[in-house]
Design a protein around this motif. Structure first.
Motif, PDB file in Angstrom:
ATOM      1  N   THR A  27      35.215  33.923  44.745  1.00 19.95           N
ATOM      2  CA  THR A  27      36.328  34.486  45.520  1.00 19.95           C
ATOM      3  C   THR A  27      36.546  33.814  46.876  1.00 19.95           C
ATOM      4  O   THR A  27      37.609  33.972  47.460  1.00 19.95           O
ATOM      5  CB  THR A  27      36.103  35.989  45.748  1.00 19.95           C
ATOM      6  OG1 THR A  27      34.865  36.191  46.425  1.00 19.95           O
ATOM      7  CG2 THR A  27      36.097  36.745  44.432  1.00 19.95           C
ATOM      8  N   SER A 149      36.209  37.797  40.459  1.00 23.87           N
ATOM      9  CA  SER A 149      37.448  37.187  39.974  1.00 23.87           C
ATOM     10  C   SER A 149      38.467  38.242  39.562  1.00 23.87           C
ATOM     11  O   SER A 149      39.657  38.112  39.857  1.00 23.87           O
ATOM     12  CB  SER A 149      37.156  36.273  38.782  1.00 23.87           C
ATOM     13  OG  SER A 149      36.336  35.209  39.170  1.00 23.87           O
ATOM     14  N   LEU A 150      38.007  39.283  38.894  1.00 34.14           N
ATOM     15  CA  LEU A 150      38.914  40.361  38.479  1.00 34.14           C
ATOM     16  C   LEU A 150      39.480  41.100  39.689  1.00 34.14           C
ATOM     17  O   LEU A 150      40.670  41.434  39.714  1.00 34.14           O
ATOM     18  CB  LEU A 150      38.190  41.331  37.550  1.00 34.14           C
ATOM     19  CG  LEU A 150      37.824  40.782  36.170  1.00 34.14           C
ATOM     20  CD1 LEU A 150      36.938  41.771  35.421  1.00 34.14           C
ATOM     21  CD2 LEU A 150      39.082  40.455  35.374  1.00 34.14           C
ATOM     22  N   ILE A 151      38.642  41.339  40.676  1.00 38.06           N
ATOM     23  CA  ILE A 151      39.118  42.022  41.889  1.00 38.06           C
ATOM     24  C   ILE A 151      40.184  41.193  42.583  1.00 38.06           C
ATOM     25  O   ILE A 151      41.235  41.709  42.975  1.00 38.06           O
ATOM     26  CB  ILE A 151      37.936  42.333  42.840  1.00 38.06           C
ATOM     27  CG1 ILE A 151      37.067  43.449  42.253  1.00 38.06           C
ATOM     28  CG2 ILE A 151      38.440  42.717  44.232  1.00 38.06           C
ATOM     29  CD1 ILE A 151      35.769  43.696  43.000  1.00 38.06           C
ATOM     30  N   GLU A 153      42.046  38.869  41.279  1.00 40.21           N
ATOM     31  CA  GLU A 153      43.216  38.721  40.409  1.00 40.21           C
ATOM     32  C   GLU A 153      44.102  39.969  40.404  1.00 40.21           C
ATOM     33  O   GLU A 153      45.317  39.877  40.449  1.00 40.21           O
ATOM     34  CB  GLU A 153      42.758  38.410  38.976  1.00 40.21           C
ATOM     35  CG  GLU A 153      43.876  38.206  37.986  1.00 40.21           C
ATOM     36  CD  GLU A 153      44.651  36.917  38.186  1.00 40.21           C
ATOM     37  OE1 GLU A 153      45.830  36.883  37.811  1.00 40.21           O
ATOM     38  OE2 GLU A 153      44.077  35.947  38.726  1.00 40.21           O
ATOM     39  N   TYR A 154      43.488  41.150  40.342  1.00 40.97           N
ATOM     40  CA  TYR A 154      44.258  42.370  40.134  1.00 40.97           C
ATOM     41  C   TYR A 154      44.378  43.269  41.370  1.00 40.97           C
ATOM     42  O   TYR A 154      45.164  44.214  41.355  1.00 40.97           O
ATOM     43  CB  TYR A 154      43.679  43.167  38.969  1.00 40.97           C
ATOM     44  CG  TYR A 154      43.814  42.419  37.674  1.00 40.97           C
ATOM     45  CD1 TYR A 154      45.061  42.263  37.071  1.00 40.97           C
ATOM     46  CD2 TYR A 154      42.716  41.816  37.067  1.00 40.97           C
ATOM     47  CE1 TYR A 154      45.199  41.545  35.891  1.00 40.97           C
ATOM     48  CE2 TYR A 154      42.844  41.105  35.893  1.00 40.97           C
ATOM     49  CZ  TYR A 154      44.089  40.985  35.310  1.00 40.97           C
ATOM     50  OH  TYR A 154      44.226  40.269  34.146  1.00 40.97           O
ATOM     51  N   PHE A 155      43.599  43.012  42.387  1.00 39.69           N
ATOM     52  CA  PHE A 155      43.665  43.816  43.603  1.00 39.69           C
ATOM     53  C   PHE A 155      43.879  42.872  44.784  1.00 39.69           C
ATOM     54  O   PHE A 155      44.868  42.177  44.832  1.00 39.69           O
ATOM     55  CB  PHE A 155      42.397  44.670  43.774  1.00 39.69           C
ATOM     56  CG  PHE A 155      42.178  45.630  42.639  1.00 39.69           C
ATOM     57  CD1 PHE A 155      42.902  46.815  42.563  1.00 39.69           C
ATOM     58  CD2 PHE A 155      41.264  45.363  41.637  1.00 39.69           C
ATOM     59  CE1 PHE A 155      42.723  47.696  41.515  1.00 39.69           C
ATOM     60  CE2 PHE A 155      41.076  46.236  40.584  1.00 39.69           C
ATOM     61  CZ  PHE A 155      41.807  47.407  40.516  1.00 39.69           C
ATOM     62  N   HIS A 156      42.938  42.842  45.682  1.00 42.38           N
ATOM     63  CA  HIS A 156      42.999  41.958  46.846  1.00 42.38           C
ATOM     64  C   HIS A 156      41.571  41.568  47.171  1.00 42.38           C
ATOM     65  O   HIS A 156      40.640  42.331  46.923  1.00 42.38           O
ATOM     66  CB  HIS A 156      43.659  42.699  48.021  1.00 42.38           C
ATOM     67  CG  HIS A 156      44.017  41.807  49.162  1.00 42.38           C
ATOM     68  ND1 HIS A 156      43.155  41.543  50.196  1.00 42.38           N
ATOM     69  CD2 HIS A 156      45.139  41.091  49.415  1.00 42.38           C
ATOM     70  CE1 HIS A 156      43.735  40.728  51.057  1.00 42.38           C
ATOM     71  NE2 HIS A 156      44.943  40.431  50.608  1.00 42.38           N
ATOM     72  N   TRP A 159      38.765  43.899  48.625  1.00 42.95           N
ATOM     73  CA  TRP A 159      38.041  44.873  47.811  1.00 42.95           C
ATOM     74  C   TRP A 159      36.669  44.374  47.367  1.00 42.95           C
ATOM     75  O   TRP A 159      35.829  45.182  46.974  1.00 42.95           O
ATOM     76  CB  TRP A 159      38.892  45.312  46.628  1.00 42.95           C
ATOM     77  CG  TRP A 159      39.914  46.284  47.094  1.00 42.95           C
ATOM     78  CD1 TRP A 159      41.211  46.026  47.450  1.00 42.95           C
ATOM     79  CD2 TRP A 159      39.699  47.664  47.349  1.00 42.95           C
ATOM     80  NE1 TRP A 159      41.813  47.173  47.893  1.00 42.95           N
ATOM     81  CE2 TRP A 159      40.912  48.199  47.841  1.00 42.95           C
ATOM     82  CE3 TRP A 159      38.608  48.512  47.215  1.00 42.95           C
ATOM     83  CZ2 TRP A 159      41.053  49.530  48.183  1.00 42.95           C
ATOM     84  CZ3 TRP A 159      38.759  49.849  47.553  1.00 42.95           C
ATOM     85  CH2 TRP A 159      39.968  50.338  48.031  1.00 42.95           C
TER      86      TRP A 159
END
Length: 175
Positions: A27, A149-151, A153-156, A159
């Motif tokens: 990240t 990576s998911l955070i 990609e889908y949040f900011h 987080w």
């Protein structure tokens, strides 16, 4: 039963610290892109690791002098407070300072997890707990980059730091 809650809390807070060490691997480019300061990129990692490592023996001594529980709880609170502050950082310089202070908390957590577990467990059960710690670090090493990576990609990216707080509070209550 109380001992099991404490040991669970120790493993949970170690998991959070282990995740924190590795979650930035995937990240950090996104964070640096938003905050700027590519020339400071390495410091985001180095300052945290350096400070947390250097402070391990110092926290061991503090816990001998002032009490393990008190120093451990302070370490968790410092870690969580500066996790929150990392998520609120608006520049690379702020992020580096907050990561340094977060490393102070991580140093206390790393030192005292082992010490407290050793105080609670007999010699014959300490190796089993060390095995549990190894599993926690292994799971974190595998899952943190994916979760990070998911955070992102889908949040900011913020987080990746904020997510520590609820789990850290749970660990704090367990301990």
């Amino acid at each position: 039963m109380r001992k099991h809650f404490i040991l669970f809390g120790l493993l949970l807070i170690q998991f959070i610290v282990a995740m924190d060490v590795t979650i930035l691997n995937t990240t950090a480019p996104v964070v640096v892109e938003e905050l700027g300061g590519m020339h400071l990129y390495g410091w985001v990692f180095a300052i945290y690791t350096l400070i947390s490592t250097v402070l391990v023996p110092i926290f061991g001594k503090f816990s001998d002098r002032f009490g393990r529980k008190k120093i451990f709880l302070i370490s968790i609170i410092v870690f969580l407070l500066f996790s929150l502050m990392c998520g609120l950082a608006s520049s690379m310089e702020q992020l580096i300072i907050y990561r340094a202070l977060k490393g102070v908390g991580a140093g206390g957590i790393n030192a005292l997890t082992i010490v407290i577990a050793s105080d609670l467990l007999g010699v014959e059960k300490r190796a089993k707990f060390q095995g549990h710690l190894s599993v926690v670090w292994g799971i974190a090493a595998f899952s943190a980059p994916v979760i990070g990576s998911l955070i992102v990609e889908y949040f900011h990216w913020k987080w990746i730091f904020f997510v520590n707080v609820p789990f850290g509070v749970a660990a704090l209550l367990a301990v």
